[in-house]
Design a protein around this motif. Structure first.
Motif, short mmCIF file in Angstrom:
data_model
loop_
_atom_site.label_atom_id
_atom_site.label_comp_id
_atom_site.label_asym_id
_atom_site.label_seq_id
_atom_site.Cartn_x
_atom_site.Cartn_y
_atom_site.Cartn_z
N ALA A 271 2.29 -13.61 -6.93
CA ALA A 271 1.44 -12.83 -7.84
C ALA A 271 0.31 -12.16 -7.09
CB ALA A 271 0.88 -13.74 -8.94
N GLY A 272 -0.19 -12.80 -6.05
CA GLY A 272 -1.26 -12.20 -5.27
C GLY A 272 -0.85 -10.90 -4.63
N LEU A 273 0.36 -10.86 -4.11
CA LEU A 273 0.87 -9.62 -3.51
C LEU A 273 0.99 -8.52 -4.56
CD1 LEU A 273 3.67 -11.05 -1.19
CD2 LEU A 273 1.65 -9.77 -0.44
N LEU A 274 1.53 -8.86 -5.72
CA LEU A 274 1.75 -7.85 -6.76
C LEU A 274 0.45 -7.41 -7.40
CD1 LEU A 274 4.92 -9.41 -8.46
CD2 LEU A 274 4.81 -7.56 -6.76
N TYR A 275 -0.48 -8.35 -7.59
CA TYR A 275 -1.75 -8.01 -8.23
C TYR A 275 -2.54 -7.00 -7.41
CZ TYR A 275 -6.35 -8.57 -10.39
OH TYR A 275 -7.55 -8.34 -11.02
N GLY A 276 -2.45 -7.11 -6.09
CA GLY A 276 -3.18 -6.18 -5.24
C GLY A 276 -2.72 -4.74 -5.40
N LEU A 277 -1.47 -4.55 -5.85
CA LEU A 277 -0.96 -3.19 -6.03
C LEU A 277 -1.65 -2.47 -7.18
CD1 LEU A 277 2.86 -3.90 -5.58
CD2 LEU A 277 1.22 -3.17 -3.84
#
Length: 420
Positions: A271-277
């Motif tokens: 989720a951290g990777l996706l949230y940064g987008l």
């Protein structure tokens, strides 16, 4: 105002030539961050036969780490990372040796606590130094924010691997192996990081900074960020005790609780990777209270679980908001910390999280003894929402400290928090 990042931003940050060696060394230096404390607790428990004694010694190390992150941060901001990290690595070697000797010789608990406190203070502050290095290697923008997101995500990975490694090493003939290997990894990683060209080029600070007292860095905006970090630690602390307790009360070994906790770290990384987008809300002064409140509300999912399977699924859902919060804290420090004090400021964030963990864990244990894990999960929600409310009331201190946010942007953001 904070910007979205893409996978290209991550690639640009991590492929920066000057960053490659520090990144690799920092990985080794930070891998044991969640391993040493657990390994020390298990080691003392094995030697003394008492969980109470082990808990006191572990608390000493936790307190020391909270103090050391701020003190080392100030030294790094003043002198650069090389000398403070090399000194800390030498002291950690000394106190680890003293600690092992004390445990093996059956020293009293009070002495073990003192040594553990010193061991915690001397743990090299590689995380804070690594995070601050990015501001010297990358200009403001998506690549730097991707680097901060990487820092938060990598820490989540270490929190998955560290306890697992500590548990595996306890199976070896000598129970102190985990402490020695963990401390050794910290020392080697810190020395390697401190001696890389990019870090050695970080010269002593010569420009003036506002204030010289130990609390000077805690401007109104930084106090708000620290409060958000404290709330994050409190809620995590409640759950870290309640989940293993739920597993134990269901008749499973305590190791099952550790495996359950690793689930929310897995979902946190993804989720951290996706949230940064596409971070929502985009303004940082809104993101801090909203993420903490949303995370606190998700914890209610844990209250209603009556099986370990349900608890595991709920933890996967709850974990999606862990790394986004950690990343927000890191980016907020970059935006609001006083000039020349970013490492110390991030040290205060680490200290706030650590103190929050200690508070949450201690209260959670009492509530579990009183009524069981569901009450602890519910209390985590209440505590998180109350602290999120405090962060919300103080949100304008962060907004006013953001130089990139115009008054027009702030007005729009107040009306439509999900928009940038």
């Amino acid at each position: 105002m904070s910007q979205s990042v893409s996978f290209a931003s991550y690639r640009a940050a991590l492929s920066t030539p000057a960053a490659r060696l520090p990144v690799l060394a920092a990985l080794l230096g930070r891998l044991p961050v969640a391993m040493v404390g657990l390994a020390l607790m298990l080691y003392v428990r094995h030697a003394t036969g008492s969980f109470a004694s082990a808990g006191l010694v572990s608390a000493g190390a936790l307190t020391g780490a909270a103090i050391g992150s701020v003190l080392q941060g100030r030294l790094v901001d003043r002198f650069g990372p090389t000398r403070p990290l090399l000194t800390a690595a030498a002291l950690l070697t000394l106190f680890t040796t003293l600690g092992v000797t004390a445990v093996e010789s059956g020293a009293p608990v009070w002495l073990l606590m003192v040594i553990a406190l010193a061991l915690g203070v001397s743990q090299p502050s590689v995380s804070s130094s690594s995070r601050s290095l990015w501001s010297r290697l990358l200009p403001p923008g998506p690549a730097r924010q991707a680097a901060y997101s990487y820092e938060a995500i990598s820490m989540e990975v270490f929190f998955i691997l560290g306890p697992a490694i500590a548990g595996l090493l306890m199976a070896l003939p000598w129970p102190g192996t985990g402490v020695v290997i963990g401390a050794g990894s910290m020392v080697i990683g810190a020395v390697g990081f401190a001696l890389t060209p990019a870090v050695r080029a970080w010269r002593e600070r010569t420009e003036p900074r506002a204030g010289q007292g130990l609390l000077a860095v805690l401007t109104p905006a930084m106090r708000t960020v620290a409060l958000a970090a404290f709330g994050f630690g409190v809620t995590i602390g409640f759950v870290e005790i309640a989940v293993p307790a739920a597993a134990t009360m269901a008749g499973y070994p305590s190791s099952v609780g550790g495996l359950l906790l690793s689930l929310w770290s897995v979902s946190s990384v993804v989720a951290g990777l996706l949230y940064g987008l596409r971070p929502v809300p985009r303004p940082m002064y809104l993101r801090l209270p909203v993420l903490l409140a949303a995370f606190s509300l998700l914890l209610l999912l844990l209250v209603w679980q009556t099986s370990l399977a349900g608890l595991a699924i709920a933890l996967l859902v709850v974990g999606t908001l862990i790394t986004p919060q950690a990343t927000a804290h890191s980016i907020a420090v970059d935006e609001v910390a006083p000039a020349g004090s970013s490492t110390e400021a991030f040290g205060w964030v680490i200290t706030s999280v650590t103190l929050g963990l200690a508070a949450g864990q201690s209260v959670s244990g009492q509530l579990i003894e009183l009524s069981g894990p569901p009450l602890a999960f519910a209390a985590a929600t209440v505590a998180g929402l109350l602290i999120a409310g405090g962060v919300w009331l103080r949100r304008r201190t962060v907004r006013d400290a953001l130089p990139a946010v115009s008054p027009a942007d702030c007005a729009v953001a107040d009306l439509a928090p999900a928009r940038g």
